[in-house]
Write a protein that holds these residues in place. Structure first.
Motif, PDB file in Angstrom:
ATOM      1  N   THR A 119       1.419  20.468  16.469  1.00 25.16           N
ATOM      2  CA  THR A 119       0.490  19.360  16.251  1.00 25.16           C
ATOM      3  C   THR A 119      -0.607  19.770  15.277  1.00 25.16           C
ATOM      4  O   THR A 119      -0.848  20.970  15.087  1.00 25.16           O
ATOM      5  N   SER A 138      -7.762  11.169  15.493  1.00 26.86           N
ATOM      6  CA  SER A 138      -6.591  10.345  15.183  1.00 26.86           C
ATOM      7  C   SER A 138      -6.958   9.201  14.234  1.00 26.86           C
ATOM      8  O   SER A 138      -6.163   8.774  13.418  1.00 26.86           O
ATOM      9  N   ASN A 143      -2.580  14.122  13.530  1.00 26.03           N
ATOM     10  CA  ASN A 143      -1.783  14.021  14.766  1.00 26.03           C
ATOM     11  C   ASN A 143      -2.472  14.798  15.872  1.00 26.03           C
ATOM     12  O   ASN A 143      -2.907  15.929  15.654  1.00 26.03           O
ATOM     13  N   VAL A 144      -2.554  14.186  17.037  1.00 29.11           N
ATOM     14  CA  VAL A 144      -3.307  14.792  18.139  1.00 29.11           C
ATOM     15  C   VAL A 144      -2.431  14.912  19.386  1.00 29.11           C
ATOM     16  O   VAL A 144      -1.686  13.986  19.723  1.00 29.11           O
ATOM     17  N   ARG A 190      -2.657   4.334  20.278  1.00 27.76           N
ATOM     18  CA  ARG A 190      -2.568   5.091  19.019  1.00 27.76           C
ATOM     19  C   ARG A 190      -1.246   5.837  18.929  1.00 27.76           C
ATOM     20  O   ARG A 190      -0.908   6.619  19.823  1.00 27.76           O
ATOM     21  N   ASN A 192      -0.451   8.146  16.813  1.00 27.62           N
ATOM     22  CA  ASN A 192      -0.546   9.565  16.466  1.00 27.62           C
ATOM     23  C   ASN A 192      -1.284  10.391  17.538  1.00 27.62           C
ATOM     24  O   ASN A 192      -1.770  11.475  17.258  1.00 27.62           O
ATOM     25  N   ILE A 193      -1.359   9.843  18.754  1.00 29.68           N
ATOM     26  CA  ILE A 193      -1.872  10.647  19.879  1.00 29.68           C
ATOM     27  C   ILE A 193      -0.780  10.772  20.927  1.00 29.68           C
ATOM     28  O   ILE A 193      -0.217   9.779  21.376  1.00 29.68           O
TER      29      ILE A 193
END
Lengths: 484, 91
Positions: A119, A138, A143-144, A190, A192-193
């Motif tokens: 990540t 994010s 990316n988280v 989200r 990208n989490i």
């Protein structure tokens, strides 16, 4: 045994889920699937969850958030399971473990193969600081991965039933548990989490590799991050007095978890130790849950918390004894009473001033310790700052520690409050994201705005101690970091 | 009995006795008494013990210092670590 589940509450509705049977010491117990194992057993009258290793003294619920290890049980044959952060829906049976020294007779499970998770940013801890760190990192495209060892994200917000003070954009006027819901909703949307609950980070290793244990999957996760934000919060302080380890002596926050998260009454008659905001607020919430608060004692000559909170409990007739402390707890296997005593100006006990109180619950609201073990272990430069609650990492105003790419936010960097934790989280989140995405004017501006807000909150007179503490931990952001 | 370390049953009196018998730095005191080595990794007791030691020595907590931290910081089944890739490759 009668259940101590709360049926009616002035603020909360408890979503306990379906009923099921959990076997405790081979006997069936009626539980609900969304209850933690500890809460479910507590509701059924269980007060002892383990025996101490050396003297075999009974150990009761103390922290309820996976920090104190007093509730380690054998759960579906896995020893040393922290039953306070394990939901009943994941289990068939629990039992006492004989002793931490006895080896298992057979292997109790086959671990799944480790999973590698790459990540940009890893955020450890899903309380107000961690949620904001993930949200703002994010937001700018990084990316988280957000991990939390509890079954749900929200940290200690999930058990706060009072409305928060402060500014509108930081959720003033909204109850803590509702803030947690709002933030969780944003984060779950989200793309990208990636949120990993029931996951404990047990160590930080070189190359920003985090070793994590997925408690439900029984799996090792190797999280390889480019940047890490540690937002692990704090744990409640213990206090030294006679019989302080009797079941029934617990953290005030632990009582909150029982009654406000799981809807289980922690006792019938309570003594609160500490008249800071936590002691006052939790006393009021105990009354809302149907517990009689017999007294609040405070070692200092005056009440530490805000007057509005003190007035609320005083109006309900709860006596607050300043310059008093607890001398001893009484009872065989659980609390049956407590003796309080007056203190002189030098905080020495005054003989002859003892008072016996009949209580079955003693709540400790004597402060929090930053939960900074991971940062110490990683090698961040740590410093003991009494004004910030204990051992905290040195850091820049952008929340970066002495190890480049390891950030810190919230109570773990110094005990403050939810609003400052959120802002620190946002600042850490943006700072970490900037290292991934490169310079971004909008992000830089937003970070400056957050810094200004943070400064404004801390300018208040209740933050005098905090300001003093912060002066001792801040380092220049233009210095060279060590790499890790 | 006044318990300071809930995991290892270390009492307030035992801590005073150890300090007074010469275990006056935090690392040797830790090895003498075993605190911080139980399943909670000292989260509950160490903040209290550093204060007791500082008071007894007439020093500040900062001078006394905290003992070093090692992973894992939570109870972890060994099988989790043992079932790593190395074993796969060798078998």
């Amino acid at each position: 045994m009668t259940s101590s589940r709360i049926i009616q509450h002035p603020i909360l509705n408890f979503e306990r889920g379906k009923k099921k049977v959990l076997y405790f010491e081979d006997k069936p117990v009626e539980v609900y699937e969304n209850e933690s194992v500890l809460a479910a057993l507590y509701a059924n009258g269980v007060r002892i969850f383990s025996r101490s290793r050396v003297l075999k003294r009974p150990r009761g619920a103390f922290c309820l958030i996976g920090k104190c290890s007093s509730c380690l049980m054998e759960a579906d044959r896995v020893p040393n399971t922290r039953i306070c952060i394990t939901l009943t829906k994941d289990l068939r049976e629990v039992r006492y473990q004989e002793s931490s020294a006895s080896p298992p007779k057979t292997s109790f499970f086959i671990a799944k193969k480790p999973e590698e998770i790459p990540t940009d940013i890893l955020v450890i801890g899903g309380g107000p600081a961690g949620l904001y760190a993930a949200m703002y990192a994010s937001k700018y495209g990084a990316n988280v991965v957000l991990v939390d060892e509890n079954p749900t994200i929200g940290g200690q917000l999930v058990k706060q039933t009072h409305k928060f003070f402060g500014s509108k954009d930081l959720y003033s006027g909204i109850r803590g548990f509702e803030i947690a819901k709002k933030l969780a909703k944003i984060l779950h949307k989200r793309k990208n989490i990636k949120i990993l609950t029931n996951t404990s980070v047990f160590g930080l290793y070189s190359g920003k590799l985090a070793g994590a244990y997925h408690l439900r999957r029984k799996q090792l996760l190797k999280i390889k991050a480019k940047q890490i934000t540690v937002a692990t919060g704090a744990s409640e302080r213990f206090l030294v007095f006679e019989n302080n380890d009797l079941p029934g002596v617990m953290g005030a926050g632990a009582a909150q978890t029982l009654m406000n998260v799981y809807g289980v009454k922690p006792g019938e008659k309570a003594l609160m130790v500490g008249a800071g905001n936590v002691g006052l607020i939790v006393s009021y919430q105990l009354i809302q849950a149907g517990v009689k608060v017999v007294a609040i004692v405070e070692a200092m000559p005056r009440i530490g918390g805000y007057l509005v909170h003190a007035a609320k409990v005083r109006r309900l007739g709860v006596p607050i004894y300043t310059s008093h402390t607890i001398k001893s707890a009484h009872g065989k296997e659980k609390v049956e009473g407590a003796t309080i005593i007056a203190l002189d100006k030098e905080f020495r006990e005054i003989p002859g001033t003892e008072k016996y109180l009949e209580v079955d619950l003693i709540c400790l609201a004597v402060g929090l310790n930053p939960y900074s073990q991971l940062l110490s272990q990683a090698g961040c430069e740590m410093v003991y700052i009494p004004e910030l609650g204990g051992l905290v990492p040195k850091r820049t105003r952008y929340q970066e520690t002495t190890i480049s790419g390891i950030y810190v936010a919230g109570d773990v960097s110094g005990i403050e409050e939810a609003s400052t934790a959120m802002l620190e989280g946002g600042i850490a989140g943006i700072s970490a994201a900037l290292k991934i995405i490169g310079n971004n004017e909008k992000a830089l501006n937003e970070r400056e705005e957050m810094l200004e807000k943070l400064e404004k909150i801390r300018a208040g007179r209740f933050f005098e101690r905090i300001r003093k503490g912060l002066r001792k931990v801040l380092i220049d952001e233009r210095r060279g970091n060590s790499t890790y | 009995m006044k318990i300071v370390c809930r995991c290892e049953d270390i009492t307030y009196e035992e801590i005073l006795e150890a300090i007074r018998s010469g275990y006056t730095d935090i690392e040797s005191l830790k090895r003498k008494l075993n605190f911080g080595m139980g399943p909670c990794r000292g989260r509950i007791c160490i903040p209290i013990i550093v204060k007791i030691l500082a008071r007894e020595l007439g020093k500040s907590v900062e001078e006394v210092g905290y003992p070093s931290e090692r992973p894992p910081i939570i109870p972890l089944p060994l099988g989790i670590l043992a079932n790593g890739e190395d074993r796969e490759e060798k078998s």
